[in-house]
Design a protein around this motif. Sequence first.
Motif, short mmCIF file in Angstrom:
data_model
loop_
_atom_site.label_atom_id
_atom_site.label_comp_id
_atom_site.label_asym_id
_atom_site.label_seq_id
_atom_site.Cartn_x
_atom_site.Cartn_y
_atom_site.Cartn_z
N MET A 117 -16.91 -75.79 23.03
CA MET A 117 -17.96 -74.77 23.59
C MET A 117 -17.39 -73.59 23.92
O MET A 117 -16.03 -73.69 24.47
CB MET A 117 -18.66 -75.59 24.85
CG MET A 117 -19.53 -74.67 25.62
SD MET A 117 -20.36 -75.44 26.96
CE MET A 117 -21.50 -74.32 27.56
N THR A 158 -18.04 -70.13 26.19
CA THR A 158 -18.70 -69.35 27.03
C THR A 158 -18.16 -67.83 27.10
O THR A 158 -17.03 -67.48 27.15
CB THR A 158 -18.55 -69.99 28.38
OG1 THR A 158 -18.93 -71.32 28.35
CG2 THR A 158 -19.29 -69.32 29.50
N ASN A 161 -23.63 -69.18 26.31
CA ASN A 161 -22.76 -70.51 25.89
C ASN A 161 -22.82 -70.72 24.70
O ASN A 161 -24.11 -70.70 24.16
CB ASN A 161 -23.16 -71.70 26.71
CG ASN A 161 -22.86 -71.57 28.26
OD1 ASN A 161 -21.87 -70.96 28.61
ND2 ASN A 161 -23.80 -71.67 29.16
N MET A 209 -22.57 -73.53 21.53
CA MET A 209 -22.16 -75.02 21.37
C MET A 209 -22.20 -75.62 19.94
O MET A 209 -22.97 -75.26 19.30
CB MET A 209 -23.12 -75.82 22.21
CG MET A 209 -22.95 -75.56 23.78
SD MET A 209 -24.36 -76.60 24.64
CE MET A 209 -25.81 -76.03 23.95
N PHE A 254 -22.08 -78.58 17.64
CA PHE A 254 -22.32 -80.13 18.01
C PHE A 254 -21.53 -80.90 16.89
O PHE A 254 -21.76 -82.28 16.99
CB PHE A 254 -23.93 -80.40 17.91
CG PHE A 254 -24.60 -79.62 18.85
CD1 PHE A 254 -24.60 -80.20 20.23
CD2 PHE A 254 -25.31 -78.66 18.72
CE1 PHE A 254 -25.24 -79.58 21.24
CE2 PHE A 254 -25.83 -77.83 19.80
CZ PHE A 254 -26.18 -78.35 21.14
N ALA A 265 -16.53 -77.00 15.25
CA ALA A 265 -15.56 -76.52 16.32
C ALA A 265 -14.21 -76.36 16.04
O ALA A 265 -13.41 -75.37 16.22
CB ALA A 265 -15.62 -77.84 17.29
N THR A 297 -27.96 -69.86 26.75
CA THR A 297 -27.46 -70.79 25.81
C THR A 297 -27.89 -70.37 24.51
O THR A 297 -29.19 -70.08 24.15
CB THR A 297 -27.91 -72.14 26.17
OG1 THR A 297 -27.25 -72.71 27.40
CG2 THR A 297 -26.96 -72.99 25.16
N SER A 354 -27.98 -72.46 20.85
CA SER A 354 -27.62 -73.68 19.99
C SER A 354 -27.45 -73.27 18.35
O SER A 354 -28.32 -72.78 17.90
CB SER A 354 -28.42 -74.76 20.45
OG SER A 354 -28.69 -75.14 21.78
#
Length: 209
Positions: free
Chosen positions: A1, A3, A17, A19, A21, A26, A55, A57
């Motif tokens: 994550m 930010t 944010n 993210m 998943f 990542a 956020t 996504s």
Amino acid sequence: MLTVVSGTDMVNITYLNFMAFQEEIAKGAPQASPPPWPLFHMRKAAFSCRPSHGTISMLPANDSIPQEDFTPEVYSMFLSNICSRPELDHIFSEVGAKSRPYLTVEQMTEFINSKQRDPRLNEILYPPLKPEQVQLLVDKYEPNISLAQKGQISMEGFVRYLNGEENSIIPPEKLDQSEDMTFPLSHYFINSSHNTYLTGTCTLMRVKK
């Protein structure tokens, strides 16, 4: 994550944010190093924005964007599309571009020395920039070579400068990781303060045994 924290002061701040998943997405984001471009190996994503939580996504689809194609220029375009900065237009105009689409080197020098430079700094150790030094910044960040050669910087060049390594929130030398961060959280002291609940920031230090 990941930010991103922004705001006009240390109290009125907002959070954005990002993210991932899936583990492979990542892992495609290397640790930051100067210049601070998070070069993600991103899959082509559908973005669902939740304004109440700030956020975005990232939902992987079938196509992908190779890391070599996700250049700083592409990242800059991506960032400007999701994070509009109307206040920069106002600043650009107030600094000297009210009647023309550029700033001169002299106006940029005045902006850097009077608006950006901390007046508490020792002028011998940290002297104000000279026009010839600012010209080097114009040459570095102005995408229009013709403008740069005339000692002028456009709004795009101005924004690139503000996003550049000279204006990083973290000094480049601080980006060198000095602690082993591979241990569980319980192995670290959390160096916190009054500002932690205001800005959401804290520092981790490993417990020496």
